[in-house]
Design a protein around this motif. Structure first.
Motif, PDB file in Angstrom:
ATOM      1  N   GLY A   1       3.192 -15.512  11.269  1.00  0.00           N
ATOM      2  CA  GLY A   1       2.346 -14.496  11.889  1.00  0.00           C
ATOM      3  C   GLY A   1       1.161 -15.138  12.575  1.00  0.00           C
ATOM      4  O   GLY A   1       0.912 -16.341  12.439  1.00  0.00           O
TER       5      GLY A   1
ATOM      6  N   LYS B   1      -5.459 -12.233  14.026  1.00  0.00           N
ATOM      7  CA  LYS B   1      -6.103 -11.538  15.130  1.00  0.00           C
ATOM      8  C   LYS B   1      -7.237 -10.664  14.606  1.00  0.00           C
ATOM      9  O   LYS B   1      -7.323 -10.380  13.413  1.00  0.00           O
ATOM     10  CB  LYS B   1      -5.092 -10.662  15.885  1.00  0.00           C
ATOM     11  CG  LYS B   1      -3.988 -11.459  16.562  1.00  0.00           C
ATOM     12  CD  LYS B   1      -3.115 -10.561  17.417  1.00  0.00           C
ATOM     13  CE  LYS B   1      -2.060 -11.391  18.153  1.00  0.00           C
ATOM     14  NZ  LYS B   1      -1.241 -10.551  19.050  1.00  0.00           N
TER      15      LYS B   1
ATOM     16  N   ALA C   1      -8.887  -7.224  13.919  1.00  0.00           N
ATOM     17  CA  ALA C   1      -8.355  -5.874  13.702  1.00  0.00           C
ATOM     18  C   ALA C   1      -8.829  -4.948  14.816  1.00  0.00           C
ATOM     19  O   ALA C   1      -8.093  -4.080  15.276  1.00  0.00           O
ATOM     20  CB  ALA C   1      -8.807  -5.345  12.344  1.00  0.00           C
TER      21      ALA C   1
ATOM     22  N   VAL D   1      -6.789  -9.238  10.908  1.00  0.00           N
ATOM     23  CA  VAL D   1      -5.443  -8.861  10.490  1.00  0.00           C
ATOM     24  C   VAL D   1      -4.460  -9.934  10.953  1.00  0.00           C
ATOM     25  O   VAL D   1      -4.786 -10.763  11.811  1.00  0.00           O
ATOM     26  CB  VAL D   1      -5.013  -7.483  11.070  1.00  0.00           C
ATOM     27  CG1 VAL D   1      -5.902  -6.377  10.553  1.00  0.00           C
ATOM     28  CG2 VAL D   1      -5.003  -7.518  12.594  1.00  0.00           C
TER      29      VAL D   1
ATOM     30  N   GLU E   1      -0.584 -10.354  12.479  1.00  0.00           N
ATOM     31  CA  GLU E   1       0.539  -9.642  13.084  1.00  0.00           C
ATOM     32  C   GLU E   1       1.777 -10.527  13.089  1.00  0.00           C
ATOM     33  O   GLU E   1       1.690 -11.733  13.294  1.00  0.00           O
ATOM     34  CB  GLU E   1       0.196  -9.212  14.514  1.00  0.00           C
ATOM     35  CG  GLU E   1      -0.907  -8.174  14.581  1.00  0.00           C
ATOM     36  CD  GLU E   1      -1.203  -7.739  16.001  1.00  0.00           C
ATOM     37  OE1 GLU E   1      -0.663  -8.363  16.940  1.00  0.00           O
ATOM     38  OE2 GLU E   1      -1.977  -6.776  16.175  1.00  0.00           O
TER      39      GLU E   1
ATOM     40  N   GLU F   1       4.736  -0.537   3.427  1.00  0.00           N
ATOM     41  CA  GLU F   1       3.273  -0.535   3.419  1.00  0.00           C
ATOM     42  C   GLU F   1       2.768  -0.571   1.979  1.00  0.00           C
ATOM     43  O   GLU F   1       3.324   0.080   1.102  1.00  0.00           O
ATOM     44  CB  GLU F   1       2.736   0.702   4.135  1.00  0.00           C
ATOM     45  CG  GLU F   1       3.007   0.709   5.635  1.00  0.00           C
ATOM     46  CD  GLU F   1       2.447   1.929   6.326  1.00  0.00           C
ATOM     47  OE1 GLU F   1       1.713   2.697   5.661  1.00  0.00           O
ATOM     48  OE2 GLU F   1       2.745   2.132   7.516  1.00  0.00           O
TER      49      GLU F   1
ATOM     50  N   TYR G   1       0.938  -1.889   7.938  1.00  0.00           N
ATOM     51  CA  TYR G   1       1.669  -1.202   9.012  1.00  0.00           C
ATOM     52  C   TYR G   1       3.042  -1.827   9.185  1.00  0.00           C
ATOM     53  O   TYR G   1       3.177  -3.058   9.228  1.00  0.00           O
ATOM     54  CB  TYR G   1       0.892  -1.299  10.330  1.00  0.00           C
ATOM     55  CG  TYR G   1       1.666  -0.787  11.525  1.00  0.00           C
ATOM     56  CD1 TYR G   1       1.865   0.581  11.730  1.00  0.00           C
ATOM     57  CD2 TYR G   1       2.212  -1.670  12.448  1.00  0.00           C
ATOM     58  CE1 TYR G   1       2.575   1.047  12.824  1.00  0.00           C
ATOM     59  CE2 TYR G   1       2.930  -1.208  13.554  1.00  0.00           C
ATOM     60  CZ  TYR G   1       3.109   0.151  13.740  1.00  0.00           C
ATOM     61  OH  TYR G   1       3.811   0.608  14.813  1.00  0.00           O
TER      62      TYR G   1
ATOM     63  N   SER H   1       6.260  -0.966  11.776  1.00  0.00           N
ATOM     64  CA  SER H   1       6.710  -0.112  12.880  1.00  0.00           C
ATOM     65  C   SER H   1       8.102   0.453  12.597  1.00  0.00           C
ATOM     66  O   SER H   1       8.968  -0.231  12.047  1.00  0.00           O
ATOM     67  CB  SER H   1       6.739  -0.909  14.187  1.00  0.00           C
ATOM     68  OG  SER H   1       7.259  -0.112  15.238  1.00  0.00           O
TER      69      SER H   1
ATOM     70  N   PRO I   1       7.613  -4.942  14.497  1.00  0.00           N
ATOM     71  CA  PRO I   1       6.243  -5.428  14.287  1.00  0.00           C
ATOM     72  C   PRO I   1       5.662  -4.933  12.956  1.00  0.00           C
ATOM     73  O   PRO I   1       5.898  -3.788  12.558  1.00  0.00           O
ATOM     74  CB  PRO I   1       5.478  -4.821  15.471  1.00  0.00           C
ATOM     75  CG  PRO I   1       6.518  -4.511  16.491  1.00  0.00           C
ATOM     76  CD  PRO I   1       7.741  -4.123  15.710  1.00  0.00           C
TER      77      PRO I   1
ATOM     78  N   GLU J   1       1.904  -5.414  10.329  1.00  0.00           N
ATOM     79  CA  GLU J   1       0.512  -5.853  10.300  1.00  0.00           C
ATOM     80  C   GLU J   1       0.067  -6.035   8.853  1.00  0.00           C
ATOM     81  O   GLU J   1       0.364  -5.210   7.997  1.00  0.00           O
ATOM     82  CB  GLU J   1      -0.371  -4.827  11.003  1.00  0.00           C
ATOM     83  CG  GLU J   1      -1.834  -5.238  11.114  1.00  0.00           C
ATOM     84  CD  GLU J   1      -2.649  -4.193  11.869  1.00  0.00           C
ATOM     85  OE1 GLU J   1      -2.627  -4.205  13.113  1.00  0.00           O
ATOM     86  OE2 GLU J   1      -3.306  -3.361  11.190  1.00  0.00           O
TER      87      GLU J   1
ATOM     88  N   THR K   1      -3.301  -6.712   6.428  1.00  0.00           N
ATOM     89  CA  THR K   1      -4.759  -6.705   6.339  1.00  0.00           C
ATOM     90  C   THR K   1      -5.194  -7.604   5.188  1.00  0.00           C
ATOM     91  O   THR K   1      -4.673  -7.502   4.080  1.00  0.00           O
ATOM     92  CB  THR K   1      -5.291  -5.280   6.109  1.00  0.00           C
ATOM     93  OG1 THR K   1      -4.914  -4.458   7.227  1.00  0.00           O
ATOM     94  CG2 THR K   1      -6.807  -5.276   5.997  1.00  0.00           C
TER      95      THR K   1
END
Length: 375
Positions: A52, A55, A57, A217, A219, A232, A254, A256, A277, A279, A281
């Protein structure tokens, strides 16, 4: 005579060779000692490991928007802390201000016209009263009504035009308000590029870049197979090759439901890899890594108690897995059916029992039937 001597020498050599081989086998037999383990109920954690990128957030880019006019002011500098609603860039647009002034004059003119029509209608009512005295109600009405209807129609059209001018005024005021471009996030000004405020390029660069440095975060993407396991809220361990002695924790926030590159993957390209995708945290904002760093994420997909042995005891031959056990001082090969691997443990679904003594780290040359001694 010489022939007899050579025969004697040959026989002696064979005897010595036989004795040496036995001694060698005996020595090997004494040295082949092994460590063993046994099948145990142990807690294992299923995981998915993927790369990953780190990035912000929340981040925001401000590009030159020529349709608004020209950039008049850049109101921030690198390092500034800004809050949501802070004006970052202000544009200049003389044409809009002229349109606003012209609109104001048009509204004033229309209001005068409406007032005049109202006065004409009032005067017409007085005229009708006087006419009734002269020719009677019926004749007065017959004379006045056509003129009144015309004035009411003109008044109605004037009211419509007045409303249109007010809508135009609201549109112009909104456009003027948008000349002050405001931040939509709380963050820090990371870069300011004055040249991008006037440069025209096919690959424009941002004038201002904002980022929330206190909230990062990660990704990444997962396969369609892993998308059935990753949910999640699952815990994640994060590592970096650049900082090998550190690790961080986080949670999946997250996943998708639509694959990456939706048009390509759902438009009939059967050979395209489907990836979803996700995410992550971070639990803490204190992280030595910087945005853009490549990280490895180990997502804990499930936790359960199973029969397992150390992975080092398991060998693989093609798609088959097997172990060596010790029975009556000899190595015995047993094929096994494995499940998930978690760290240094591997789930064993069938093939051995808890009483079996499984050889740890069997050598590649170990064969079934070899004499072994448990250390």
């Amino acid at each position: 005579m010489k022939k007899k001597i050579w025969i004697i020498i040959g026989v002696a050599a064979l005897i010595l060779l036989f004795i040496g081989a036995n001694v060698f086998r005996a020595m090997n037999k004494e040295e082949l000692t092994v460590k063993t383990t046994q099948l145990k109920n142990q807690e294992i954690i299923g995981n998915v490991m993927i790369p990953g990128s780190l990035k912000f957030a929340d981040e925001e880019y401000f590009y030159n928007e020529p349709e608004k006019g020209k950039v008049g002011e850049i109101l921030v500098k690198e390092g500034d802390k800004v809050t949501k609603g802070t004006t970052v860039i202000r544009y200049e647009n003389d044409q809009l201000h002229l349109e606003k002034e012209q609109n104001a004059l048009s509204i004033e003119s229309q209001n005068l016209k409406i007032s005049q029509l109202k006065k004409q209608l009032s005067d017409l009512s007085k005229k009708e009263k006087d006419l009734k005295k002269e020719v009677g109600d019926k004749e007065a009405k017959k004379t006045i009504d056509p003129e009144r209807d015309q004035l009411k129609l003109e008044q109605k059209m004037a009211d419509i035009e007045a409303r249109q001018l007010k809508i135009q005024r609201q549109t112009i005021e909104k456009q003027i308000a948008e000349l002050a471009v405001k931040s939509e996030i709380d963050g820090t000004v990371l870069t300011v590029d004055q040249q991008s405020a006037s440069a025209v390029s096919q690959t424009p660069k941002p004038i201002v870049h904002l980022g929330n440095v206190g909230k990062l975060v990660i990704e990444g993407v997962i396969s369609e197979y892993d998308s059935l396991k990753v949910k999640e809220g699952q815990s994640v361990t994060i590592r970096s090759d650049v900082i090998p002695d550190k690790e961080w924790t986080g949670k999946v926030t997250y996943v998708s439901v639509i694959p990456e590159g939706n048009e390509a993957t759902m438009g009939g390209m059967d050979d395209a890899a489907v990836q979803y995708p996700i995410e992550i945290t971070l639990d803490s904002a204190e992280m030595e890594a910087r945005p853009g760093f490549k990280l490895i994420m180990e997502i804990e997909t499930d936790k359960r108690t199973v029969d397992a042995i150390p992975s080092e005891a398991v060998k693989q031959d093609g798609e088959d897995y097997y172990v060596f056990t010790v029975e009556d001082g000899k190595a015995v090969r047993k094929n096994i059916k494995v499940g998930v691997t978690s760290g240094e443990l591997m789930e064993v679904k069938e093939g051995i029992e808890k009483k079996d003594k499984v050889i740890l780290s069997p050598s590649d040359t170990l064969q079934a039937g070899t004499d072994v001694k448990v250390k």
